[in-house]
Design an enzyme around this catalytic site. Structure first.
Site, PDB file in Angstrom:
ATOM      1  N   TYR A 164       2.941   9.045  -3.354  1.00 55.82           N
ATOM      2  CA  TYR A 164       3.964   9.212  -2.260  1.00 55.82           C
ATOM      3  C   TYR A 164       4.077   8.034  -1.266  1.00 55.82           C
ATOM      4  CZ  TYR A 164       5.319  12.485   1.786  1.00 55.82           C
ATOM      5  OH  TYR A 164       6.155  12.913   2.614  1.00 55.82           O
ATOM      6  N   SER A 165       5.232   7.434  -1.109  1.00 54.92           N
ATOM      7  CA  SER A 165       5.232   6.300  -0.280  1.00 54.92           C
ATOM      8  C   SER A 165       6.623   6.053   0.319  1.00 54.92           C
ATOM      9  CB  SER A 165       5.050   5.238  -1.227  1.00 54.92           C
ATOM     10  OG  SER A 165       5.241   4.015  -0.683  1.00 54.92           O
ATOM     11  N   ASP A 177       0.654  -1.187   0.130  1.00 56.59           N
ATOM     12  CA  ASP A 177      -0.012  -0.129  -0.001  1.00 56.59           C
ATOM     13  C   ASP A 177       1.071   1.352   0.022  1.00 56.59           C
ATOM     14  OD1 ASP A 177      -2.503   0.493  -0.363  1.00 56.59           O
ATOM     15  OD2 ASP A 177      -3.118  -0.695   1.413  1.00 56.59           O
ATOM     16  N   THR A 178       0.202   2.442  -0.248  1.00 57.20           N
ATOM     17  CA  THR A 178       0.679   3.770  -0.321  1.00 57.20           C
ATOM     18  C   THR A 178      -0.435   4.762  -0.020  1.00 57.20           C
ATOM     19  OG1 THR A 178       2.157   5.097  -1.686  1.00 57.20           O
ATOM     20  CG2 THR A 178       0.715   3.817  -2.679  1.00 57.20           C
ATOM     21  N   ILE A 179       0.139   6.141  -0.342  1.00 60.53           N
ATOM     22  CA  ILE A 179      -1.123   6.918  -0.492  1.00 60.53           C
ATOM     23  C   ILE A 179      -0.964   7.681  -1.825  1.00 60.53           C
ATOM     24  CG2 ILE A 179      -0.948   7.499   1.895  1.00 60.53           C
ATOM     25  CD1 ILE A 179       0.071  10.116  -0.633  1.00 60.53           C
TER      26      ILE A 179
END
Length: 525
Positions: A365-366, A347-349
């Site tokens: 962004y991660s 996962d990430t954003i």
């Protein structure tokens, strides 16, 4: 239109500007920036940095970003590579000599230099309007005052938190325990770092006391990082890669990102009558899974640092897709390709913003795995990404670890155009799933005429690590049919990824969609 008798979420409509992202506070901050006269880039940066406080297990200033965007009045898509590089002294041969076949996830070997801060500073200066001090003020406020922990964040915290080192636990646990829903999480050390960046720009992060804090944390564990590695970090403007699926053009960030994998998947899917299949039936899920196996195998062999990726045109060529499509048996699962030795995460954003001038920003962004490497700098609590675990240790591989090189990256922002017009910035989180998620989202829109929110809500399946992970949104009969085709069907504990999108309609109205698998929303004004 959705069935209002059933649980669900309506799309959000607005005419001036909109943000869609994975946490409501970040969406609100982005819209506030727009209403104050900031443009879409200003809003995306402000929201993204705040997401590092709202979702610290997913992202933060110790990580990387990739960005796609257009300028007002233009449909040309620009790309910015904000991913960091391996320290100059890093060598795959040194790890092989230690008997390693993969980069350790939670050691300093996995830490590449954070690239996002440099990218945000560059974009603020060259594209934004308001200046870093205005953009970082909301994140500074919330880092000091605290953010109530959201449900999905609390769900992730206990498992992700197992990777944290002693400094990480001190900065990211509350009374020594994982954060619970509604508890207030504060990050005063990061607030101080952001204040310094707001005042002095990128050098406040990549030089001096903050850089020393990060380098010291790494060298104490045997890392080969130097202050010179941090000072030398620079983002790279570049051009997107693209492909067409029926009437829609998909634009992706080029390597070292894996966006070309989504284009390859759609090129292979063109050889099947997807629109003639049941959207949530076994046949479509089977074909999509087989296509992903082949496309991901190509990714694993070809995608690397842009200076080392030599087979991109072959990967995107129509004849390559045709040959791969011919390998698919419509009724039987093929064996999965050999697993990667490099690591992929879950996962990430993602944040997308469109402003009143119809500038569209697609930003991802991660810090890679949950809480990144687990290594936090002692004074300021900056969590360092473990993106270097995306390198291969295979000698001669295009993605082999080497000093100054960028690893293969899983995070990819997306952008859709139709008839030459920018129509939708979008992103699908979920680590390795992302190219599959991009292809499925586009297919949902194009093959089945779904509205963006419906296309996001739709159930997902993904073949990963020898398992076909099928969300509970699929019928049990579909699971059985897939098993009968030879798939190793499992129901994953976590949902598969998350997504956000903003449709720029022909009438100028903005339509925002956000994934219920996350805590976030779309907001407009």
């Amino acid at each position: 239109m959705r069935d209002f008798h059933k649980p669900g979420r309506s799309a959000v409509y607005a005419s001036n500007g909109m943000c869609a992202t994975s946490h409501p506070l970040a969406a609100k901050v982005a819209v506030d920036i727009l209403s104050r006269g900031g443009n879409a880039m200003d809003a995306a940066i402000a929201g993204a940095v705040l997401l590092g406080i709202c979702e610290p297990q997913m992202t933060g200033i110790g990580g990387d970003c990739f960005v796609l965007y257009n300028l007002p009045g233009s449909d040309q898509i620009h790309a910015l590579n904000g991913s960091g590089r391996a320290p100059a002294a890093a060598k795959a041969a040194d790890l092989r000599a230690r008997g390693l076949s993969a980069v350790p996830l939670n050691g300093p070997e996995a830490v590449t230099i954070p690239g996002a801060v440099d990218a945000f500073c560059h974009l603020s200066e060259t594209v934004g309007r308001l200046g870093l001090d205005a953009l970082l003020a909301p994140a500074i406020h919330y880092a000091e005052e605290g953010v109530p922990v959201a449900p999905r964040v609390a769900f992730d915290w206990p498992i992700a938190g197992k990777s944290l080192n002693a400094d990480g636990r001190r900065h990211y646990m509350i009374d020594g325990q994982p954060a619970r829903v509604g508890q207030i999480f504060r990050a005063p050390g990061q607030a101080e770092v952001l204040r310094r960046i707001a005042r002095d720009g990128r050098k406040a992060f990549y030089e001096g006391e903050v850089a020393q804090d990060m380098v010291g944390a790494l060298t104490a564990l045997g890392g080969v990082h130097t202050e010179q590695d941090f000072a030398a970090t620079r983002c790279t403007p570049t051009d997107p890669v693209g492909g067409q699926y029926k009437h829609m053009d998909l634009l992706e960030h080029p390597p070292n990102g894996q966006g070309a994998t989504a284009i390859l998947m759609l090129n292979i899917l063109k050889h099947f009558d997807i629109s003639g299949m049941a959207p949530f039936g076994s046949q479509r899920a089977h074909i999509e899974t087989e296509v992903a196996k082949l496309a991901y195998d190509a990714r694993n062999r070809f995608i690397a640092d842009a200076d080392h990726t030599s087979r991109l045109q072959h990967m995107l060529a129509p004849e390559t897709a045709a040959k791969l499509a011919a390998l698919i048996d419509p009724k039987r699962a093929m064996p999965s390709a050999a697993p990667l030795t490099e690591s992929v995460h879950k996962d990430t954003i993602y944040i997308t913003v469109v402003d009143k001038d119809r500038m569209a920003v697609s930003l991802i962004y991660s810090i890679f795995h949950g809480f990144g490497s687990g290594i936090a700098s002692p004074k300021f609590g900056i969590l360092l990404q473990n993106r270097g675990a995306g390198f291969s240790l295979t000698e001669g591989h295009a993605n082999e670890m080497l000093g100054g090189k960028r690893p293969m990256h899983t995070i990819i922002p997306g952008m859709l155009k139709q008839d030459g017009r920018v129509v939708m910035p979008f992103g699908v989180m979920g680590g390795a799933y992302q190219p599959n998620g991009h292809a499925r989202f586009v297919s949902n829109l194009v093959d089945f005429g779904m509205e963006p929110q419906d296309a996001i809500d739709a159930p997902r399946a993904f073949c990963d690590a020898g398992e076909m992970r099928v969300e509970r949104g699929y019928a049990d009969s579909v699971r059985q049919e897939l098993a009968d085709m030879g798939h190793n069907v499992v129901t994953p504990e976590q949902p598969i990824g998350g997504a956000q999108a903003i449709l720029i309609r022909e009438d100028g109205v903005l339509e925002g969609a956000s994934d219920p698998r996350k805590d976030g929303c779309a907001l407009g004004y």
